[in-house]
Scaffold this motif. Sequence first.
Motif, PDB file in Angstrom:
ATOM      1  N   VAL A 194       0.782  -1.016  -0.008  1.00  0.00           N
ATOM      2  CA  VAL A 194      -0.069   0.113  -0.095  1.00  0.00           C
ATOM      3  C   VAL A 194       0.789   1.031  -0.133  1.00  0.00           C
ATOM      4  N   LEU A 195       0.655   2.282  -1.030  1.00  0.00           N
ATOM      5  CA  LEU A 195       1.555   3.481  -1.047  1.00  0.00           C
ATOM      6  C   LEU A 195       0.643   4.583  -1.524  1.00  0.00           C
ATOM      7  N   HIS A 196       1.087   5.628  -0.640  1.00  0.00           N
ATOM      8  CA  HIS A 196       0.452   7.120  -1.126  1.00  0.00           C
ATOM      9  C   HIS A 196       1.180   7.695  -2.349  1.00  0.00           C
ATOM     10  N   ASP A 197       2.493   7.430  -2.170  1.00  0.00           N
ATOM     11  CA  ASP A 197       3.329   8.240  -3.310  1.00  0.00           C
ATOM     12  C   ASP A 197       3.155   7.672  -4.560  1.00  0.00           C
ATOM     13  N   LEU A 198       2.336   8.139  -5.348  1.00  0.00           N
ATOM     14  CA  LEU A 198       2.113   7.623  -6.864  1.00  0.00           C
ATOM     15  C   LEU A 198       3.617   7.656  -7.611  1.00  0.00           C
ATOM     16  N   SER A 199       4.286   8.449  -7.503  1.00  0.00           N
ATOM     17  CA  SER A 199       5.686   8.394  -8.072  1.00  0.00           C
ATOM     18  C   SER A 199       6.518   7.355  -7.756  1.00  0.00           C
ATOM     19  N   LEU A 200       6.323   7.129  -6.652  1.00  0.00           N
ATOM     20  CA  LEU A 200       7.359   5.981  -6.057  1.00  0.00           C
ATOM     21  C   LEU A 200       6.578   4.536  -6.519  1.00  0.00           C
ATOM     22  N   ALA A 201       5.194   4.461  -6.454  1.00  0.00           N
ATOM     23  CA  ALA A 201       4.631   3.306  -6.987  1.00  0.00           C
ATOM     24  C   ALA A 201       4.874   3.237  -8.500  1.00  0.00           C
ATOM     25  N   ILE A 237      -7.682  16.302  -7.620  1.00  0.00           N
ATOM     26  CA  ILE A 237      -6.756  17.431  -8.168  1.00  0.00           C
ATOM     27  C   ILE A 237      -6.050  17.224  -9.377  1.00  0.00           C
ATOM     28  N   ALA A 238      -5.783  18.323  -9.971  1.00  0.00           N
ATOM     29  CA  ALA A 238      -5.080  18.336 -11.295  1.00  0.00           C
ATOM     30  C   ALA A 238      -3.704  18.122 -11.225  1.00  0.00           C
ATOM     31  N   VAL A 239      -3.189  17.191 -11.980  1.00  0.00           N
ATOM     32  CA  VAL A 239      -1.636  16.469 -11.816  1.00  0.00           C
ATOM     33  C   VAL A 239      -1.198  16.650 -13.320  1.00  0.00           C
ATOM     34  N   HIS A 240       0.384  16.805 -13.371  1.00  0.00           N
ATOM     35  CA  HIS A 240       0.923  16.709 -14.602  1.00  0.00           C
ATOM     36  C   HIS A 240       1.678  15.155 -14.297  1.00  0.00           C
ATOM     37  N   VAL A 241       1.498  14.273 -15.507  1.00  0.00           N
ATOM     38  CA  VAL A 241       2.100  12.974 -15.507  1.00  0.00           C
ATOM     39  C   VAL A 241       3.332  13.179 -16.407  1.00  0.00           C
ATOM     40  N   LEU A 242       4.351  13.352 -15.692  1.00  0.00           N
ATOM     41  CA  LEU A 242       5.807  13.602 -16.701  1.00  0.00           C
ATOM     42  C   LEU A 242       6.326  12.083 -17.011  1.00  0.00           C
ATOM     43  N   THR A 243       6.425  11.991 -18.143  1.00  0.00           N
ATOM     44  CA  THR A 243       7.061  10.734 -18.854  1.00  0.00           C
ATOM     45  C   THR A 243       8.252  10.787 -19.222  1.00  0.00           C
ATOM     46  N   ASP A 247      15.163   8.634 -15.816  1.00  0.00           N
ATOM     47  CA  ASP A 247      15.436   6.999 -15.461  1.00  0.00           C
ATOM     48  C   ASP A 247      14.129   6.140 -16.149  1.00  0.00           C
ATOM     49  N   GLY A 248      13.373   7.007 -17.001  1.00  0.00           N
ATOM     50  CA  GLY A 248      12.147   6.241 -17.653  1.00  0.00           C
ATOM     51  C   GLY A 248      11.042   6.008 -16.724  1.00  0.00           C
ATOM     52  N   HIS A 249      11.043   6.307 -15.671  1.00  0.00           N
ATOM     53  CA  HIS A 249       9.869   6.180 -14.628  1.00  0.00           C
ATOM     54  C   HIS A 249       9.083   7.535 -14.594  1.00  0.00           C
ATOM     55  N   LEU A 250       7.641   7.270 -14.626  1.00  0.00           N
ATOM     56  CA  LEU A 250       6.739   8.345 -14.907  1.00  0.00           C
ATOM     57  C   LEU A 250       6.761   9.094 -13.474  1.00  0.00           C
ATOM     58  N   ILE A 251       6.339  10.396 -13.476  1.00  0.00           N
ATOM     59  CA  ILE A 251       6.464  10.892 -12.065  1.00  0.00           C
ATOM     60  C   ILE A 251       5.107  11.657 -12.132  1.00  0.00           C
ATOM     61  N   VAL A 252       4.353  11.732 -10.862  1.00  0.00           N
ATOM     62  CA  VAL A 252       2.933  12.474 -10.857  1.00  0.00           C
ATOM     63  C   VAL A 252       3.205  13.752  -9.888  1.00  0.00           C
TER      64      VAL A 252
END
Length: 264
Positions: A194-201, A237-243, A247-252
Amino acid sequence: MTAAYEVRGVTCRLGGREIVHGVDLDIHHGEVLALVGPNGAGKSTLLGTLTGDVPVESGEVRLLGRPLAHWSAADLARTRGVLLQANQVSFPFTVREVVEMGRSPWVGRTSAQEDDAAIAEAIDRTDIAHLLDRPFTALSGGEKARASLARVLAQQTDVVLLDEPTAALDLRHQEEVMVVARDLAAAGRAVIVVLHDLSLAAARADRIAMLAGGRMISVGTPSEVLTPERVEEVYGIAVHVLTDTPDGHLIVVPHRGLSDTVSS
């Protein structure tokens, strides 16, 4: 990958209120599956149905193809390890003693050498060698989380369930915990976190299962689940999803220009 858990139509209530409704989910050996969603989405409750600690009102949970209700407590303890949000110990055991508790399900089934090796590996993986002689009750929240994780790792189960294992940790230890989760999956274990950090997930999970209001909203790879539209719909909440990241992992990240609500 073989199925560790099969969840079919699971609904459960706590305190007379429906917390999880009609959830279907397969969880495989060899993968890290992250459960995400806003506060109150039902993540920890769903995890509790997997551990067998939260009763199911309808539907079924199968572990290794067998209904969870048919497992004995001892067999469960040797098959799935659980790290809960609350890392509490009622008595002033030392950290070493807490980690050694992870071997309790194996008493009489393994040698002292095997137990010692499992404990030593868990201590090394969680970076707690310098804490071993301290009372668990005297540790900080992050230190307790790492010591509790070491106990779970010492248990050496095929399935590992982690409820917000990074919540009290600094940046370095957050990454180290998730690297441990990845290593467990690479060794063929099933890991549910269970995670809250979407970027870490997104960076560490093979698949993400997103919950909201007790219902399963989406299951898939990070890029399939974490779209800007879905995150905004679920989290409000509005977000940016950076692709395009190094390192090739997306960031929210929040779209702060749109989500600021403070007014003069």
